[in-house]
Design an enzyme around this catalytic site. Structure first.
Site, PDB file in Angstrom:
ATOM      1  N   SER A 245      -9.701   2.130   2.923  1.00 38.49           N
ATOM      2  CA  SER A 245      -8.763   2.845   2.075  1.00 38.49           C
ATOM      3  C   SER A 245      -7.767   1.946   1.362  1.00 38.49           C
ATOM      4  O   SER A 245      -7.155   2.376   0.390  1.00 38.49           O
ATOM      5  CB  SER A 245      -7.981   3.878   2.899  1.00 38.49           C
ATOM      6  OG  SER A 245      -7.157   3.212   3.856  1.00 38.49           O
TER       7      SER A 245
ATOM      8  N   SER B 172      -9.987  -0.130   7.175  1.00 36.40           N
ATOM      9  CA  SER B 172      -9.378   0.028   5.855  1.00 36.40           C
ATOM     10  C   SER B 172      -8.723  -1.221   5.291  1.00 36.40           C
ATOM     11  O   SER B 172      -8.358  -1.243   4.119  1.00 36.40           O
ATOM     12  CB  SER B 172      -8.352   1.165   5.880  1.00 36.40           C
ATOM     13  OG  SER B 172      -9.031   2.397   5.798  1.00 36.40           O
TER      14      SER B 172
ATOM     15  N   LYS C  88       0.869  -1.176   0.000  1.00 36.55           N
ATOM     16  CA  LYS C  88       0.000   0.000   0.000  1.00 36.55           C
ATOM     17  C   LYS C  88       0.906   1.226   0.000  1.00 36.55           C
ATOM     18  O   LYS C  88       1.944   1.239   0.679  1.00 36.55           O
ATOM     19  CB  LYS C  88      -0.876  -0.028   1.253  1.00 36.55           C
ATOM     20  CG  LYS C  88      -1.884   1.114   1.356  1.00 36.55           C
ATOM     21  CD  LYS C  88      -2.785   0.954   2.582  1.00 36.55           C
ATOM     22  CE  LYS C  88      -3.821   2.077   2.669  1.00 36.55           C
ATOM     23  NZ  LYS C  88      -4.710   1.914   3.843  1.00 36.55           N
TER      24      LYS C  88
END
Lengths: 496, 488, 95
Positions: free
Chosen positions: B154, B178, B79
């Site tokens: 997210s 997330s 990420k």
């Protein structure tokens, strides 16, 4: 009309650690810009703070030294504001629960017979990080930012508004300055910014409500502190007298003009939005830890003063003077141990050693050093005669080998010259007193014969004439006779 | 070779050990898939084939020298919230669109040390603020099951990349759901550990007291292996816990007989879509078949978790994001008259709308006169929420419920109303507030054939138990093996 | 509690986020929507509850006082918007 001045001081003392408060960067002074600014110090995305153990030890030492409470659990908070020398956009500080609260410092204001004692209460002392430096000159109208200082550990020490004059404020600041050096938590170097004071100043009618205060920032010398507060007090009185209200403000002192002026950068309404730093957990200080630090703490100046008075029969003033710094106190004790003459050692340390040490930073009333000595002194703040040698010198006075005047000459040679033995200096400089009673008697007889006029005057009751005779006799011995011995002999011959 | 795209990490490890495939071949396989499929998904936002293959060659050498571990030579992607030395690390923001990180996050360091090969950096909601991946400066990520729908957020890039089998595994972070919510919406397995188990060093902070990194992969077993490599004490993070090393895979094979599953009454009242409820109920029935019993538990304050979160998280974020000021790195506005304008314009232009909204809310709730009413009150409620869980865990071993109230929604469906978007995380946020570990695993399909996630919440440090519970289910079902037909 | 345009202006300045006049109005409405949602917290009686600032109940670990960092200025300033002579440059700051 009468005005009462109300002053509180906030002092930022840089702590004498090796590394920063939340990172492993060096805090050494004077490095090239930003070479001591690590990822944590420049606040790269993702970095985190970890608290330096030694910074906490410093805070505990200070708390113990001022008789304060040390919080078993204190909290680090973020103080949020934007400034280019504050890389994270917040300063890690302590807000609601500081590490140290309460306590205080006894101070002496004025000197001699006019000296008064006062106790200044501390509100708190808390750990926080220093900001970087903004350099305003020479970047085509732009400001340069050096973050080497960012993250240097600070102890912010806050007083109650207890001081009533600039003299009191300076006396407190000096006492605090001495204390933090004494306990070894701050080097006290004001030029390098290791010890910086902010003064909150207001005026009021005696007994009336507190006036609005203005904060004078970054006072980095005691002289400027005195000047700045005096100017500020007069300015505030004038404003009020002329019907203008004082508005809370942050001001800077300009040493060139001797005036204080408002800081433009601080004019924005501030709202620091303090909240507990989620990256740092509560700081726990156990009683065991406090006990351990206490056991390592040196004897504190006030305890030492009391001991000096009791053990060595020194006056309060002498004891206070000798404990102005730990080095000086240690020196005094070492010399006393060696020659067992505490009062003589005290006199020599207070009058001669201090005068030589602090050349360049002396009080103005002190006698200036001879120029040949002044020029020969390589650095201030260094005692250049070991305690044992001073003790030897004093022993030579008490065993009548040399006179006081001779000892002073030897002292200068020992201070400024290469390392050498005390007795050799005395020998080489010809400072030995004439101790042969027969030889002195012959000299005294010669003097009496040559100064019949003085002899008669003395016999007629003029005491001054006697002093003239002593002077003549000493001159005849080229200063090498023991004055006491000369005096005694003269008295015997004249009075008998 | 092509069967490797749906292989477990253990299978990949075995293939590497047996020299059936090299790390370079494996990395190339996935890089080629990324090249082909990513344009439609926008999951990867930084790729560097040379860098990846250089790293892969290094792991091949390690394997040849017999110096490898289970994960050596297996590719993964990070990420873009994790600072990765020499890689652009943007956090999904224009603010950091030019930021090449000069250092590695602890997680990146640890996974590299385990021999995993970095395929690239994954898209995400800007600064991890979002539940749909629509707030990224680099454009939204598409859900591989239906590209007209969001992947969740997210960690949407991580979820989409795994769902499309562009990578066998990815890192994610979870501040309010997330990891778990996008895992649910994309049909994969993701785990948020107990707060403090994985170091936050080098993970760009959103809300420091809630943020926690975790693994995202196809299965619980894969997550266990990844967590073994990610977890561990880090002296650079004050909130990293000093605990003895754990093998999170140790209990995978334990039977579930006697397992007590707590079902919070509040999670099963209204608010959940019928298709989600149906899939979750079927999963619970499967667990009963496996020998577990279910008990009702109560989390009376869980309804307050979203509002409490939307005080605490923005407050911390408003302060965490102050370092993005255009002075030392990141975006600086081209034109400004003075310092204040440089700050204000750089931040106005560098941050997107949702980030700015949260900074403003956070600034407000911390500001003078409002702190007690908002921030302090939210922190008190946070304690009540944590206490509810402690009470519930007296009567059960794990808690289960839905991960998300609905399956993946269409782009734009919730972006106009921030509060509606915030409610996407209604079932996940309370575990972050309490610091508890949580997982999501695929448990079937709902409307429009979109995946549904089952959430498992563990007790503090109950990761091994959660993974055991998830793995036993995955042995009995094959939801986690499914991936979109169009990504074959 | 409901935010006014002045509140929004003040918060935006504190946050150093430039908002145009039009943005200010839209922002006010959005923020009021969010504040309305979090308003429900006010109704909860939290008397005697200790605020929870951290997810874990442990105390601060301390770092030994050792210098561990070396000079990485060149790496760090490679990503800086404006530097000169090792300094970060910003518009002139007036004290």
């Amino acid at each position: 009309m009468n005005w009462e001045v109300v002053i509180g001081l906030e002092t930022h003392a840089q702590l004498q650690t090796k590394s920063k408060i939340f990172s492993g960067s060096s805090i050494a002074f004077g490095a090239e810009p930003n070479v001591q600014a690590s990822a944590v110090d420049i606040a790269l995305p993702g970095v985190l703070p970890v608290l330096n153990h030694e910074a906490v030890v410093c805070a505990i030492k200070f708390g113990l030294a001022v008789g304060a409470q040390i919080a078993p659990r204190s909290i680090f908070a973020r103080k949020n504001y934007f400034y280019p020398d504050l890389p994270k956009g917040y300063q890690i500080s302590q807000f609601e629960i500081p590490v140290v609260s309460g306590g205080g410092l006894a101070i002496t204001v004025g000197s001699g017979d006019a000296a008064t004692e006062k106790f200044v209460h501390l509100t708190r002392a808390h750990l926080e990080e220093d900001a970087g430096k903004s350099l305003h000159e020479d970047f085509h109208g732009r400001t340069g930012i050096d973050l080497n200082r960012a993250g240097t550990p600070l102890l912010e020490i806050v007083t109650e508004p207890d001081m009533r004059s600039s003299a009191e404020a300076v006396a407190y600041a000096k006492a605090l300055h001495a204390l933090v050096q004494w306990i070894g938590i701050c080097d006290g170097n004001m030029q390098e910014g290791s010890f910086r004071c902010d003064a909150n100043v207001s005026v009021r009618r005696p007994g009336g409500p507190l006036g609005t205060r203005r904060e004078i920032k970054n006072l980095n010398s005691f002289r400027f502190m005195q000047q700045a507060i005096d100017f500020e007090v007069q300015w505030q009185i004038n404003e009020i007298t002329e019907g203008r209200a004082i508005r809370q403000a942050t001001v800077l002192f300009d040493p060139d003009s001797g005036e204080t002026r408002s800081m433009r950068s601080k004019e924005d309404a501030h709202d620091y939005r303090y909240f507990p730093d989620p990256d740092l957990l509560p700081l726990e200080i156990t009683p065991d830890w406090i006990a351990q630090v206490k056991s390592e703490l040196p004897e504190l100046p006030q305890a030492m003063q009391a001991r000096f008075q009791a053990a060595y029969g020194l006056s309060a003033y002498d004891a206070a003077t000798l404990t102005a710094s730990r080095d000086m106190a240690k020196y005094f004790e070492a010399a006393t141990q060696a020659c067992k003459q505490p009062k003589l050692v005290a006199n020599w340390v207070i009058n001669e050693v201090r005068r030589f040490m602090y050349e360049g930073a002396r009080d103005e009333q002190e006698e200036p050093l001879p120029s040949e000595v002044r020029d020969g002194i390589p650095g201030r703040d260094v005692i250049r005669i070991p305690a044992e040698k001073l003790a030897e010198l004093i022993t030579r006075i008490t065993d009548a080998t040399i006179s006081n005047a001779g000892a002073k000459k030897a002292f200068i040679e020992l201070w400024t010259g290469p390392e050498q033995k005390v007795d050799e200096v005395i020998e080489r400089m010809g400072l030995k007193q004439i101790t042969d009673t027969g030889a002195i008697e012959a000299l005294v007889d010669d003097v009496l014969a040559a100064n019949q006029k003085s002899v008669e005057e003395y016999r007629a009751g003029k005491e001054k004439a006697f002093n003239a005779l002593v002077g003549q006799a000493m001159k005849a011995t080229k200063g090498k006779a023991n004055p006491q011995q000369v005096t005694d002999l003269l008295k015997k011959k004249l009075g008998a | 070779m092509s069967d490797l795209v749906n292989s477990s990490l253990r299978e990949l490890s075995a293939a590497l050990a047996a020299k059936k495939v090299s790390a370079v071949e494996l990395a190339t396989l996935f890089l080629d898939r990324i090249e082909k499929l990513n344009p439609a998904l926008n999951a990867f936002i930084a790729l560097d084939r040379d860098k990846t293959l250089t790293q892969a060659r290094g792991t091949d050498a390690a394997l040849a020298a017999g110096a490898g571990s289970t994960l050596t030579g297996i590719p993964l992607a990070h990420k873009d919230i994790f600072c990765t030395n020499g890689w652009r690390t943007s956090c999904g923001s224009k603010m950091l669109a030019n930021f090449v990180s000069p250092y590695d996050a602890h997680v990146v360091e640890k996974l590299a040390a385990a021999g995993m090969v970095t395929l690239g950096k994954l898209n995400m909601d800007e600064f991890a603020m979002g539940s749909s991946n629509e707030t990224s400066f680099f454009g939204p990520v598409k859900n591989p099951w239906d590209v007209s729908r969001v992947p969740g957020g997210s960690s949407g890039g991580s979820a989409a990349a795994i769902a499309a089998r562009l990578t066998p595994a990815a890192t994610g972070t979870d501040t309010g759901g997330s990891i778990r919510q996008p895992a649910a919406l994309c049909g994969l397995t993701g785990l948020k550990p107990t707060y403090g188990v994985v170091s936050r060093y080098g993970m760009i902070a959103f809300a420091s007291s809630l943020d926690q990194a975790g693994p995202m992969a196809k299965s619980a077993e894969d997550c266990a292996l990844l967590l073994n490599a990610m977890a561990g004490f880090d002296p650079r993070d004050s909130t990293s816990l000093e605990r003895s090393t754990e093998d999170y895979a140790r209990d995978l094979e334990k039977p579930l007989a006697g397992l007590r599953i707590g079902l919070p009454k509040e999670f099963f009242s209204d608010g959940m879509d019928a298709d989600v409820r149906a899939a979750v109920e079927v999963a619970l029935a499967e667990y009963r078949t496996l020998g577990a019993t279910t008990v009702e538990v109560q989390l009376p304050n869980s309804g307050l978790s979203v509002p409490a979160y939307y005080v605490i998280a923005p407050a911390e974020a408003s302060s965490n994001l102050s370092r993005f000021d255009g002075v030392r790195y990141g975006y600086r506005a081209p034109e400004y008259a003075d310092l204040t304008e440089m700050y204000s314009r750089s931040r106005a232009q560098g941050f997107g709308a949702e980030v700015k909204r949260r900074i403003l809310i956070g600034t407000y709730v911390l500001s003078h006169g409002y702190y007690d009413a908002y921030y302090l009150q939210a922190q008190k409620i946070r304690r009540l929420i944590a206490a509810d869980f402690a009470e519930a865990f007296k009567n059960c071993d794990v808690i289960m419920g839905p991960t998300s109230p609905s399956v993946a929604f269409g782009f734009g469906a919730k972006s106009a109303d921030p509060v509606q978007m915030y409610l996407s995380d209604i079932y996940t946020i309370s575990t972050n507030l309490a610091g508890l570990p949580g997982m999501s695993l695929p448990c079937g399909f709902g409307n429009n054939n979109m995946p549904v996630g089952l959430q498992i919440i563990g007790n503090w440090f109950g990761e091994a138990k959660m993974l055991n519970v998830a793995h036993q289910y995955q042995k009995a079902t094959d939801w986690h093996m499914k991936f979109p037909e169009q990504m074959r | 509690m409901s935010l006014t345009l002045e509140d929004v202006t003040r918060i935006a300045l504190l946050s150093r986020i430039d908002l145009s006049a039009a943005e200010r109005e839209a922002t006010r409405d959005q923020l009021n929507g969010i504040l309305g949602f979090i308003e429900q917290l006010q109704a909860v009686d939290t008397t005697g509850i200790e605020p929870m600032a951290h997810a874990v109940d442990v105390v601060q670990r301390l770092r030994p006082d050792v210098v561990t960092e070396t000079d990485r200025r060149a790496d760090f300033q490679a990503v800086a918007p404006e530097t000169e002579a090792g300094l970060y440059l910003v518009p002139r700051v007036v004290e």
